[in-house]
Design a protein around this motif. Structure first.
Motif, PDB file in Angstrom:
ATOM      1  N   ILE A 142       0.962  -1.297  -0.129  1.00 50.81           N
ATOM      2  CA  ILE A 142       0.063   0.068  -0.117  1.00 50.81           C
ATOM      3  C   ILE A 142       0.724   1.311   0.030  1.00 50.81           C
ATOM      4  CG2 ILE A 142      -1.781   1.132   0.728  1.00 50.81           C
ATOM      5  CD1 ILE A 142      -2.930  -1.287   2.317  1.00 50.81           C
ATOM      6  N   ASP A 143       0.287   2.444  -0.675  1.00 55.89           N
ATOM      7  CA  ASP A 143       1.571   3.158  -1.015  1.00 55.89           C
ATOM      8  C   ASP A 143       0.462   4.780  -1.321  1.00 55.89           C
ATOM      9  OD1 ASP A 143       3.471   5.031  -1.210  1.00 55.89           O
ATOM     10  OD2 ASP A 143       4.455   3.455  -2.881  1.00 55.89           O
TER      11      ASP A 143
ATOM     12  N   LEU B 194      -0.384   7.625  -3.716  1.00 53.93           N
ATOM     13  CA  LEU B 194      -0.159   7.441  -4.807  1.00 53.93           C
ATOM     14  C   LEU B 194      -0.358   8.830  -5.379  1.00 53.93           C
ATOM     15  CD1 LEU B 194      -1.657   7.039  -7.617  1.00 53.93           C
ATOM     16  CD2 LEU B 194      -3.464   7.004  -7.123  1.00 53.93           C
TER      17      LEU B 194
ATOM     18  N   GLN C 293       0.633  11.694  -8.594  1.00 52.01           N
ATOM     19  CA  GLN C 293       0.891  11.854 -10.052  1.00 52.01           C
ATOM     20  C   GLN C 293       1.218  13.300 -10.234  1.00 52.01           C
ATOM     21  OE1 GLN C 293      -3.259  11.426 -10.848  1.00 52.01           O
ATOM     22  NE2 GLN C 293      -2.884   9.086 -11.094  1.00 52.01           N
TER      23      GLN C 293
ATOM     24  N   GLU D 247      -5.318   9.850  -1.328  1.00 56.17           N
ATOM     25  CA  GLU D 247      -5.734   8.451  -2.339  1.00 56.17           C
ATOM     26  C   GLU D 247      -4.740   7.859  -2.236  1.00 56.17           C
ATOM     27  OE1 GLU D 247      -8.561   7.498  -3.968  1.00 56.17           O
ATOM     28  OE2 GLU D 247      -9.985   9.721  -3.839  1.00 56.17           O
TER      29      GLU D 247
ATOM     30  N   CYS E 128      -2.422   3.765  -3.357  1.00 52.83           N
ATOM     31  CA  CYS E 128      -2.485   2.791  -4.178  1.00 52.83           C
ATOM     32  C   CYS E 128      -1.834   1.118  -3.859  1.00 52.83           C
ATOM     33  CB  CYS E 128      -1.547   3.260  -5.749  1.00 52.83           C
ATOM     34  SG  CYS E 128       0.186   3.372  -5.001  1.00 52.83           S
ATOM     35  N   ASN E 129      -2.166   0.654  -4.408  1.00 53.43           N
ATOM     36  CA  ASN E 129      -1.820  -0.815  -3.708  1.00 53.43           C
ATOM     37  C   ASN E 129      -1.801  -1.666  -5.274  1.00 53.43           C
ATOM     38  OD1 ASN E 129      -4.301  -2.477  -4.748  1.00 53.43           O
ATOM     39  ND2 ASN E 129      -4.457  -1.581  -3.976  1.00 53.43           N
TER      40      ASN E 129
ATOM     41  N   GLN F  94       0.235  -1.133  -9.306  1.00 53.52           N
ATOM     42  CA  GLN F  94       0.343   0.046  -9.186  1.00 53.52           C
ATOM     43  C   GLN F  94       0.788   0.967  -8.242  1.00 53.52           C
ATOM     44  OE1 GLN F  94      -3.316   2.372  -8.728  1.00 53.52           O
ATOM     45  NE2 GLN F  94      -2.566   4.472 -10.047  1.00 53.52           N
ATOM     46  N   SER F  95       1.271   0.402  -6.816  1.00 54.61           N
ATOM     47  CA  SER F  95       2.165   1.025  -5.991  1.00 54.61           C
ATOM     48  C   SER F  95       3.732   0.149  -6.268  1.00 54.61           C
ATOM     49  CB  SER F  95       1.961   0.157  -5.075  1.00 54.61           C
ATOM     50  OG  SER F  95       2.902   0.445  -3.497  1.00 54.61           O
TER      51      SER F  95
ATOM     52  N   GLN G 265       5.497   2.290  -9.285  1.00 51.79           N
ATOM     53  CA  GLN G 265       5.265   3.824  -8.835  1.00 51.79           C
ATOM     54  C   GLN G 265       6.940   3.722  -8.178  1.00 51.79           C
ATOM     55  OE1 GLN G 265       2.251   6.939  -6.769  1.00 51.79           O
ATOM     56  NE2 GLN G 265       2.852   5.744  -5.001  1.00 51.79           N
TER      57      GLN G 265
END
Length: 109
Positions: A7-8, A10, A12, A25, A27-28, A31-32, A35
């Protein structure tokens, strides 16, 4: 849906993405990891070296170093990393993760 392992926050456009309540927000998993790879490349300084280098041989060396950097992440399957230059200001990284399949991430230089 798969279980959440990573988990991180998000990010952008170099900033945290906020929801309507002005809270970050999350992300996990895939996506994590993507990133994290982008941030590792930017923080390594290799992206800056790539911008400054004109020699095709030395540029190829930097691409190899980028691939080794990404492969150093324990969540990535070694030998599956591909780093390509989409344009002079954007890299495209593709790799297979141990648990979540193939991921792709763009890195703005």
């Amino acid at each position: 849906m798969s279980e959440v392992f990573y988990i991180d926050l998000l990010i952008q456009n170099d900033d945290f993405l906020l929801n309507t309540g002005q809270e970050p927000e999350l992300c996990n998993n895939r996506q994590s990891i993507g990133q994290d790879i982008v941030h590792a490349i930017l923080e390594s300084g290799l992206a800056t070296e790539l911008i400054a280098e004109r020699s095709p041989t030395l540029r190829a060396d930097i691409f190899t170093r980028l691939e080794l950097l990404v492969e150093g992440d324990e969540r990535i399957v070694p030998g599956t990393v591909t780093v390509s230059e989409e344009s002079r200001s954007r890299l495209w990284v593709t790799a297979e993760t141990e648990a979540f399949g193939v991921i792709s991430a763009g890195v703005m230089l």
